[in-house]
Design an enzyme around this catalytic site. Structure first.
Site, PDB file in Angstrom:
ATOM      1  N   GLU A 140     112.512 -33.239 -44.572  1.00 15.11           N
ATOM      2  CA  GLU A 140     113.447 -32.997 -45.672  1.00 15.11           C
ATOM      3  C   GLU A 140     112.944 -31.895 -46.611  1.00 15.11           C
ATOM      4  O   GLU A 140     113.734 -31.101 -47.126  1.00 15.11           O
ATOM      5  CB  GLU A 140     113.691 -34.291 -46.459  1.00 15.11           C
ATOM      6  CG  GLU A 140     114.376 -35.386 -45.656  1.00 15.11           C
ATOM      7  CD  GLU A 140     115.707 -34.949 -45.039  1.00 15.11           C
ATOM      8  OE1 GLU A 140     116.335 -33.999 -45.558  1.00 15.11           O
ATOM      9  OE2 GLU A 140     116.107 -35.550 -44.027  1.00 15.11           O
ATOM     10  N   HIS A 143     113.993 -28.551 -45.430  1.00 15.32           N
ATOM     11  CA  HIS A 143     115.306 -28.138 -45.943  1.00 15.32           C
ATOM     12  C   HIS A 143     115.200 -27.647 -47.388  1.00 15.32           C
ATOM     13  O   HIS A 143     115.795 -26.630 -47.756  1.00 15.32           O
ATOM     14  CB  HIS A 143     116.291 -29.299 -45.869  1.00 15.32           C
ATOM     15  CG  HIS A 143     116.685 -29.690 -44.480  1.00 15.32           C
ATOM     16  ND1 HIS A 143     117.068 -28.778 -43.521  1.00 15.32           N
ATOM     17  CD2 HIS A 143     116.749 -30.912 -43.888  1.00 15.32           C
ATOM     18  CE1 HIS A 143     117.360 -29.417 -42.406  1.00 15.32           C
ATOM     19  NE2 HIS A 143     117.180 -30.715 -42.597  1.00 15.32           N
TER      20      HIS A 143
END
Length: 341
Positions: A140, A143
């Protein structure tokens, strides 16, 4: 009919960021700065992991990206660049989570500021009995740093979460993506090879040349070679070096001499006529490091035994530098290397 492999992949925990299948890694956006911060503003209320264990997992996750790039990503107690929260179902600013299984986390691309994890999941440290927080957090944060999903199935940024060993390394596809955004971690790369750095030359904003006595690492391609391979006609080893971006010249220093080089459009260094030149001041023989500080007149500071001297290449003179306390307060007595912008 759906085969067993496909069905298992569909049921696997996955990231909530939309799939885009390019050729390997894909970049969405990037942060304009390389110094970022993070903070867990809402800890997991359901996990057996303590707050300290959750912080450790997040810290290890972000360090995987920092280790291979020029990024610095530090925890903070104040307003973070990236806000980490454990949420359930409907929550602000994004698609709701769906309970245990399915979506496990999502994050915003730069300049967004959130990284969220589904608190209905069983978060653990390890690979048995739940979801490994470090691995999924690393995905994550990929990202949050600007990487989209990759179609390289073995990469961390593949859309489906995978099980990795505790000592896993980022896939070359992940490394290529983050370095495309922020450049390499040249200091870490250099420290893997050298115990100390004798000179650092900044060629441009992202490329460096590191020198350690008789060897150099050309940060533009990562190659290690003898000094004279990169600087033909130069010394067999170097004690100090500096690059002038205004004059497009590199200066190498060894004992009582200096070598000047121009750099061509092909990136190759060429020895300037009348090099090397003698340094007519014994106090600065074998300088410890060199720093460019006056672009207009091309003045270079040489440090020796805690004292600075001004070297003027075109006049071939060395003068005591009387403003060292003003420019370099509390300077240490021993310096291995220095960089001038």
């Amino acid at each position: 009919m759906i085969d067993e492999i496909t069905e298992n992949k569909i049921r696997a925990p996955r990231c909530g960021v939309q799939d885009i299948f390019p050729n390997e890694y894909r970049i969405e956006s990037s942060w304009p700065m390389h110094n970022l911060t993070w903070k867990i503003s809402k800890y997991s209320q359901t996990s057996k992991l303590s707050p300290n264990q959750q912080r450790l997992a997040i810290n290890q996750a972000v360090n995987r990206w920092a280790e291979v790039s020029s990024l610095s990503i530090q925890e903070t107690k104040y307003n973070p660049t990236l806000d980490v929260r454990f949420e359930k179902r409907f929550h602000a600013n994004h698609k709701p989570f769906d309970g245990k299984g399915g979506l496990a986390g999502h994050a915003s691309f730069p300049p967004g500021h959130y990284v969220h994890f589904d608190d209905d999941e069983n978060w653990i440290i390890g690979t048995i009995g739940g979801l490994d927080l470090e691995t999924i957090a690393a995905h994550e944060f990929g990202h949050a740093l600007g990487l989209e999903h990759s179609d390289e199935p073995k990469s961390l940024m593949a859309p489906f979460y995978q099980t990795f060993p505790a000592d896993f390394k980022l896939h070359p596809d992940d490394v290529a993506g983050i370095q495309r955004l922020y450049g390499k971690n040249y200091i870490n790369f250099c420290n893997q090879t050298y115990k100390s750095i004798d000179a650092v030359m900044r060629i441009n904003e992202s490329d460096f040349v590191f020198v350690d006595n008789g060897d150099v690492i050309d940060g533009r391609n990562g190659k290690k070679m003898a000094v004279q391979s990169l600087f033909p006609g130069g010394p067999d080893w170097v004690e100090a070096a500096v690059y002038s971006k205004d004059f497009h010249r590199a200066y190498l220093f060894k004992y009582d001499r200096s070598w000047a080089y121009t750099i061509g459009y092909d990136g190759q260094f060429s020895l300037v006529n009348n090099s090397p030149k003698l340094i007519f001041n014994k106090d600065v023989y074998s300088p410890e490091c060199a720093v460019r500080y006056n672009a207009k007149y091309e003045h270079i500071l040489l440090l020796k035994n805690g004292k600075f001297f001004t070297f003027v290449p075109y006049l071939e003179i060395v003068l005591p530098f009387t403003h060292s306390n003003e420019f370099f307060p509390n300077i240490p007595s021993k310096i291995d290397a220095a960089i001038s912008r």
